[in-house]
Write an enzyme that holds these catalytic residues in place. Structure first.
Site, PDB file in Angstrom:
ATOM      1  N   SER A 190      -6.441  -0.725  10.915  1.00 23.27           N
ATOM      2  CA  SER A 190      -6.615  -1.060   9.503  1.00 23.27           C
ATOM      3  C   SER A 190      -5.587  -2.083   9.040  1.00 23.27           C
ATOM      4  CB  SER A 190      -6.500   0.199   8.636  1.00 23.27           C
ATOM      5  OG  SER A 190      -5.169   0.685   8.643  1.00 23.27           O
ATOM      6  N   THR A 193      -1.197  -8.188   7.045  1.00 20.37           N
ATOM      7  CA  THR A 193      -0.264  -7.046   7.027  1.00 20.37           C
ATOM      8  C   THR A 193       0.781  -7.196   8.118  1.00 20.37           C
ATOM      9  OG1 THR A 193      -1.981  -5.593   6.169  1.00 20.37           O
ATOM     10  CG2 THR A 193      -0.114  -4.534   7.250  1.00 20.37           C
ATOM     11  N   ARG A 194       0.356  -7.571   9.313  1.00 20.82           N
ATOM     12  CA  ARG A 194       1.291  -7.699  10.440  1.00 20.82           C
ATOM     13  C   ARG A 194       2.280  -8.843  10.211  1.00 20.82           C
ATOM     14  NH1 ARG A 194      -0.824  -4.637  14.778  1.00 20.82           N
ATOM     15  NH2 ARG A 194      -2.850  -3.783  14.231  1.00 20.82           N
ATOM     16  N   ASN A 239       3.507  -9.612   7.456  1.00 20.44           N
ATOM     17  CA  ASN A 239       4.366  -9.274   6.315  1.00 20.44           C
ATOM     18  C   ASN A 239       5.190  -8.017   6.535  1.00 20.44           C
ATOM     19  OD1 ASN A 239       3.531 -11.386   4.637  1.00 20.44           O
ATOM     20  ND2 ASN A 239       1.717 -10.266   3.980  1.00 20.44           N
ATOM     21  N   CYS A 249       0.843  -1.210   0.000  1.00 20.34           N
ATOM     22  CA  CYS A 249       0.000   0.000   0.000  1.00 20.34           C
ATOM     23  C   CYS A 249       0.873   1.253   0.000  1.00 20.34           C
ATOM     24  CB  CYS A 249      -0.947  -0.012   1.190  1.00 20.34           C
ATOM     25  SG  CYS A 249      -0.162  -0.176   2.801  1.00 20.34           S
TER      26      CYS A 249
END
Length: 293
Positions: A158, A163-164, A166, A127
């Site tokens: 969010s 995400t965490r 990676n 992102c």
């Protein structure tokens, strides 16, 4: 109009947001969603009338080879590395939303073209990469960036499990994209998961050192870049326009903020919106090519 059938692997935060965005597309039809366990995301897909299975990638390939043309992988870098070859062999065009970076990086505002659409899969970078790489590229085109550093601040709520999981790959992949797509000679990327309440919008500080300090050219280039990004990410905007830190220096800084559409998560989750909006943009261009429109 006929639509191109698509699938989603990993119905977490990103996957569920994709379900809503695909539902608005003129060119894409969500046909199957898979996960490796039962989940709220699979329940959501079934409520939308979409085939959903906890049997993972093997189910998708066994049942939909020759039917589904485009697949969004919204799992993790580790999971993607174990699945991408099967998907490619099944002839599915893969949009990799993990930082695995098997395929070439694709940032629509910079390098989405016919050659990119003919790859077996493309990688969406991260992102932060989608938010900052186009602007570093724009500055590099007119001012020759020899160092770029970005700090991307995301609201903690969010950032899902993927995400965490990676974070290390996130910083490394974003750094590489700043160099290979952005054009910086050297780069560094930093991510901050901010637990502030009320939550912050996605904010990206872009710090560059340039060889040709011409603020008129730099500002014109970044203005044009922001307008290109707005075509598929309406919520991207300046929080601080390009600014020369010191008249005797070569440091140019700007800040861009991303407000999401609020499809699955609140509007402060612009990090989800920008990577998903980029993926939808690429998928729709691929679909138009397949449909001949």
């Amino acid at each position: 109009m006929k639509k191109i059938k698509v699938g989603i692997i990993g119905p977490g935060n990103i996957g569920q947001d994709l379900m809503i965005k695909i539902g608005r597309s003129k060119y894409l039809e969500l046909t199957c969603v898979v996960n490796i366990r039962e989940s709220k995301g699979l329940e959501r897909a079934r409520k939308l009338g979409v085939d959903a299975s906890p049997l993972g990638v093997d189910y998708l390939i066994e049942k939909y080879t020759g039917i589904i043309d485009i697949v969004f992988d919204a799992t993790s870098a580790k999971a993607h590395l174990s699945a991408y070859k099967k998907l490619q062999d099944a002839g599915m065009f893969v949009l990799d939303l993990t930082p695995a970076a098997v395929g070439p990086y694709c940032v629509p505002a910079v390098n989405l073209d016919r050659n990119m659409l003919r790859e077996k899969e493309v990688n969406l970078v991260t992102c932060a990469g989608q938010a900052t790489t186009p602007l570093v590229n724009a500055i590099n085109e007119v001012a020759d960036v020899y160092y770029a550093e970005i700090v991307s601040s995301l609201s903690s709520d969010s950032a899902g499990a993927g995400t965490r999981a990676n974070i290390d790959e996130f910083t490394e992949t974003t750094k590489k994209a700043l160099e290979t797509i952005g054009g910086a000679d050297k780069a560094k990327a930093i991510i901050i998961l901010n637990p502030a309440d009320p939550p912050i919008y996605m904010s990206n500080t872009i710090y560059t050192r340039v060889k040709d300090v011409n603020m008129e050219k730099i500002t014109k280039a970044t203005d044009e870049c922001i307008n290109r990004m707005k075509e598929y990410v309406p919520g991207v905007r300046y929080k601080m326009t390009p600014t020369l830190k010191d008249l005797n220096d070569d440091i140019v800084m700007l800040i861009v903020e991303v407000e999401g559409l609020g499809d699955y998560l609140p509007i402060h989750s612009g990090n989800l919106d920008i990577i998903n909006a980029s993926a939808i943009k690429i998928a729709e261009e691929k679909a138009k090519e397949l449909l001949g429109v």
